[in-house]
Write an enzyme that holds these catalytic residues in place. Structure first.
Site, PDB file in Angstrom:
ATOM      1  CE  LYS A  11      -2.319  -9.499 -13.453  1.00 10.59           C
ATOM      2  NZ  LYS A  11      -1.113 -10.352 -13.735  1.00 10.59           N
ATOM      3  CG  HIS A  41       5.644 -39.829 -27.583  1.00 11.10           C
ATOM      4  ND1 HIS A  41       5.666 -41.164 -27.796  1.00 11.10           N
ATOM      5  CD2 HIS A  41       6.686 -39.862 -26.226  1.00 11.10           C
ATOM      6  CE1 HIS A  41       6.174 -41.768 -26.956  1.00 11.10           C
ATOM      7  NE2 HIS A  41       6.893 -41.314 -26.006  1.00 11.10           N
ATOM      8  CB  CYS A  80      -0.688   0.016   1.261  1.00 10.14           C
ATOM      9  SG  CYS A  80      -1.397  -1.386   1.809  1.00 10.14           S
ATOM     10  N   GLY A  84       1.837  -3.557   5.766  1.00 10.88           N
ATOM     11  CA  GLY A  84       2.616  -4.752   6.448  1.00 10.88           C
ATOM     12  C   GLY A  84       1.264  -5.852   7.132  1.00 10.88           C
TER      13      GLY A  84
HETATM   14  C1  AGP Z   1      -0.742 -15.378 -17.038  1.00 12.13           C
HETATM   15  O1  AGP Z   1       0.750 -14.595 -17.265  1.00 12.13           O
HETATM   16  C2  AGP Z   1      -1.762 -14.622 -17.894  1.00 12.13           C
HETATM   17  N1  AGP Z   1      -2.070 -13.531 -17.713  1.00 12.13           N
HETATM   18  C3  AGP Z   1      -3.236 -15.412 -17.688  1.00 12.13           C
HETATM   19  O2  AGP Z   1      -2.705 -16.768 -18.086  1.00 12.13           O
HETATM   20  C4  AGP Z   1      -3.763 -15.782 -16.068  1.00 12.13           C
HETATM   21  O3  AGP Z   1      -2.580 -16.477 -15.478  1.00 12.13           O
HETATM   22  C5  AGP Z   1      -4.974 -16.394 -16.225  1.00 12.13           C
HETATM   23  O4  AGP Z   1      -5.843 -15.328 -16.794  1.00 12.13           O
HETATM   24  C6  AGP Z   1      -5.623 -16.802 -14.721  1.00 12.13           C
HETATM   25  O5  AGP Z   1      -5.722 -15.643 -14.227  1.00 12.13           O
HETATM   26  P1  AGP Z   1      -6.233 -15.580 -12.557  1.00 12.13           P
HETATM   27  O6  AGP Z   1      -5.103 -16.035 -11.882  1.00 12.13           O
HETATM   28  O7  AGP Z   1      -6.157 -14.260 -12.313  1.00 12.13           O
HETATM   29  O8  AGP Z   1      -7.346 -16.590 -12.551  1.00 12.13           O
END
Ligand code: AGP
Length: 629
Positions: free
Chosen positions: A624, A525, A23, A122
């Site tokens: 993200k 394989h 934070c 913390g």
């Molecule tokens: C990982 O580098 C990616 N950004 C993506 O695979 C991510 O791990 C996945 O979308 C899962 O996200 P989460 O852990 O927030 O559920």
């Protein structure tokens, strides 16, 4: 007041901030109105990610407290309507660790009946016992946070000297803190204390500052003093003192910061991803904090509401996740099956939610998600609950949907992960899964001596990962050699097979190079048909039981003219003669290898993407958190 700070200015392009406070803290005392400075400082720390913000100032008539859930802009709206006058104050942006993102949980927290205001970074491990003791003393709690206990403790001891009150309060704490405190009884006095979470003093003329990150002070001062662990500082508009927690005067060094006017919000790092790769040692520390039980040679989780009897009836663990979290789950499978001898299945959440597998009543479903908002993982969790299975979640974001809907949640405490490509969350997930495997194992047949060995080895991991980061220059050299290629193969066995998958995903995500991970023996394989002089293969081949077998696979690739990048141990004489390039990692027991082996792969993806001019923190097409199916 004890002697002032001795000024030994030295030119310093940037100060390497070890670790990162999850934070943000800003404090001010001087001749100017505090509020604009406090708010502006928080904006500088905004990149760290947060879910609420607040500030408190000392006014003529007492304390003025303003908070908001959400962004700093929301706090500014509150202050527009209700200004916070006063020339000394503290402010905070909060990334929730204990208690969800609510107004009551936002900092600053008041102690007693408003005798003090405190902001804190913390984790206080003994907050529960302190809370009940303070409640027995008649203190009324207004939040669910661990930080509030600090405010009431200081109020409890505040009888004449604010520094002594802070000293006595922090001596009761177990855990980590970077804190700032003000009191209307001592106008203009600002006290700070540090143990395990950064605090920096900014020196001005007729004014002084305090922050968790020097970047918040840019433009206000260039002279800063970094508090060390177990140090306090007491600031007034015209004086500044740094003391040890035993109140012995300290002779701090004043650093002169030559602010690189480039975006300093990432500290000295060019990208959040690199910052998050480099803070993994601290992340492992935080994932362990307060969870190691050396008396019973096991690990505990504060809010694991599933009691030992219920956990002992479990005969199968089903883990469900996506992406990097799925790779962490695959490592968890090896860990739990090895330490707890419990059968584990790992399912892609998007498959699990529709596959309708037969699930017996003695299964538990573990949903792993950094964001806690991934739609497929949330849907898999809901499907498991609909079928009446107990559910557990591993999340990094307090109050996220998955965290709220699981029967109980274990948090990663990794701090906000800003880079789209997940790095420190993976490391935190593997650490927590190790603790969970230990916990389950010690409920079953894992011996106390084995548990003690696991705990001893785990506590060495932050330093071993820190050592591993030293491979960065070698990785840069290798990246220059291979950044133009179109395909890369990653190979590993056992615990390192999921790491091969993770290394391939990192490269794909941020450099847009096609990459695939395989169990090393799978090469024969089919995938070995891909091998040619333009397709490098990354072999994870540290010393481990399957070393010889993996070396044979490596030879097969070499025999077909494929370049080989080996991730190996320093004492390995064989590898030098066989691999084209070698990245060294510390030798650790097999079940710890993922934590060190993943680091060079993260750095390799980063350096190759850098050379290819890709947008590392925000790769094309990616989000993200994938909150849509
Ligand atoms: C990982 O580098 C990616 N950004 C993506 O695979 C991510 O791990 C996945 O979308 C899962 O996200 P989460 O852990 O927030 O559920």
């Amino acid at each position: 007041m004890r002697s002032g700070l001795s000024a030994v200015a030295c030119a310093l392009w940037f100060y390497r901030l070890r670790g990162s406070s999850m934070c943000g803290i800003v404090g001010y005392t001087g001749y100017r109105e505090a509020e604009p400075i406090l708010r502006d400082g928080l904006k500088r720390l905004e990149y760290r990610g947060y879910d609420s913000a607040g500030l408190a100032t000392v006014t003529g008539s007492g304390l003025c407290l303003r908070k908001s859930v959400g962004k700093i802009a929301d706090l500014a709206d509150v202050l527009q309507r209700q200004p916070a006058p006063g020339t000394s104050g503290i402010s905070h942006t909060r990334w929730a660790t204990h208690g969800e993102a609510t107004l009551a949980n936002a900092h600053p927290h008041l102690g007693g009946d408003g005798e003090v205001a405190v902001v804190h970074n913390g984790v206080i491990e003994n907050h529960a016992e302190l809370r009940s003791q303070l409640q027995a003393d008649g203190f009324t709690f207004r939040s669910q946070t661990d930080s509030e206990v600090i405010a009431h403790l200081i109020a409890k001891y505040l009888d004449g000297d604010p520094v002594e009150a802070v000293r006595r309060a922090v001596s009761r704490l177990r855990g980590t803190y970077g804190l700032a405190m003000i009191s209307p009884r001592f106008p203009g006095v600002l006290v700070g204390a540090r143990l395990g979470s950064p605090l920096v003093v900014g020196l001005g003329s007729n004014e002084n500052y305090l922050s968790s990150d020097a970047s918040a002070l840019r433009g206000y001062t260039e002279d800063v003093v970094y508090l060390l662990d177990r140090q306090l500082c007491v600031l007034t508009p015209n004086s500044g003192n740094v003391l040890s927690v035993e109140l012995a005067p300290a002779e701090p060094v004043v650093h002169r910061l030559n602010w690189d006017m480039e975006d300093a919000s990432r500290g000295e790092y060019e990208h959040f991803m690199l910052k998050e790769i480099c803070e993994q040692p601290e992340v492992i520390d935080r994932a362990m904090a307060g969870r190691l039980d050396e008396v019973d040679s096991t690990a505990h989780f504060g809010n694991l509401s599933l009691d030992p009897q219920k956990l002992n009836q479990i005969d199968r663990v089903i883990m469900t996740a996506c992406g990097t979290s799925y790779h962490a789950a695959l490592i968890g499978e090896y860990l739990i099956e090895s330490l707890a001898r419990l059968p584990v299945e790992v399912e892609y959440a998007s498959e699990f939610r529709y596959r309708n597998p037969p699930l017996d009543r003695k299964s538990i479903v573990l949903a792993i998600s950094q964001s806690g908002e991934t739609a497929d993982t949330l849907a898999a969790l809901r499907e498991s609950k609909r079928k009446g299975l107990p559910t557990l979640a591993l999340c990094n974001v307090v109050g996220s949907s998955i965290a709220r809907e699981a029967d109980c949640t274990i948090y990663l405490h990794a701090g906000p992960e800003v880079g789209v490509a997940s790095t420190k969350a993976f490391t935190a997930q593997v650490t927590v899964l190790t603790l969970l495997a230990l916990h389950l194992g010690r409920l079953r047949n894992l011996s106390a001596s084995a548990g003690t060995r696991i705990l001893d080895e785990l506590q060495q991991m932050p330093d071993l990962v820190r050592q591993t980061l030293d491979c960065h220059d070698e990785v840069k050299r290798i990246a220059r050699k291979y950044h133009h290629v179109s395909n890369v193969l990653y190979m590993g066995r056992q615990y390192l097979f999921p790491v091969a998958l993770e290394g391939a995903l990192k490269l794909k995500e941020i450099s847009y190079i096609h990459a695939e991970g395989y169990p090393a023996a799978e090469m024969k394989h089919g995938p070995i048909a891909l091998v040619d002089e333009d397709t490098p293969s990354v072999f994870l081949v540290p010393q481990c039981p399957s070393y010889d077998k993996t070396m044979s696979n490596l030879e097969e690739v070499k025999a077909r003219g494929g370049p080989v990048i080996a991730v190996a141990c320093p004492e390995d004489e064989r590898i030098a003669g066989r691999a084209d390039d070698v990245i060294l990692i510390p030798r650790v027991a097999e079940h710890w290898q993922p934590l060190v082996a993943v680091v060079p792969l993260q750095l390799l993806a980063y350096e190759i993407a850098l050379l290819r001019g890709c947008d590392i923190d925000k790769p094309r097409n990616l989000a993200k958190s994938v909150t849509v199916e």
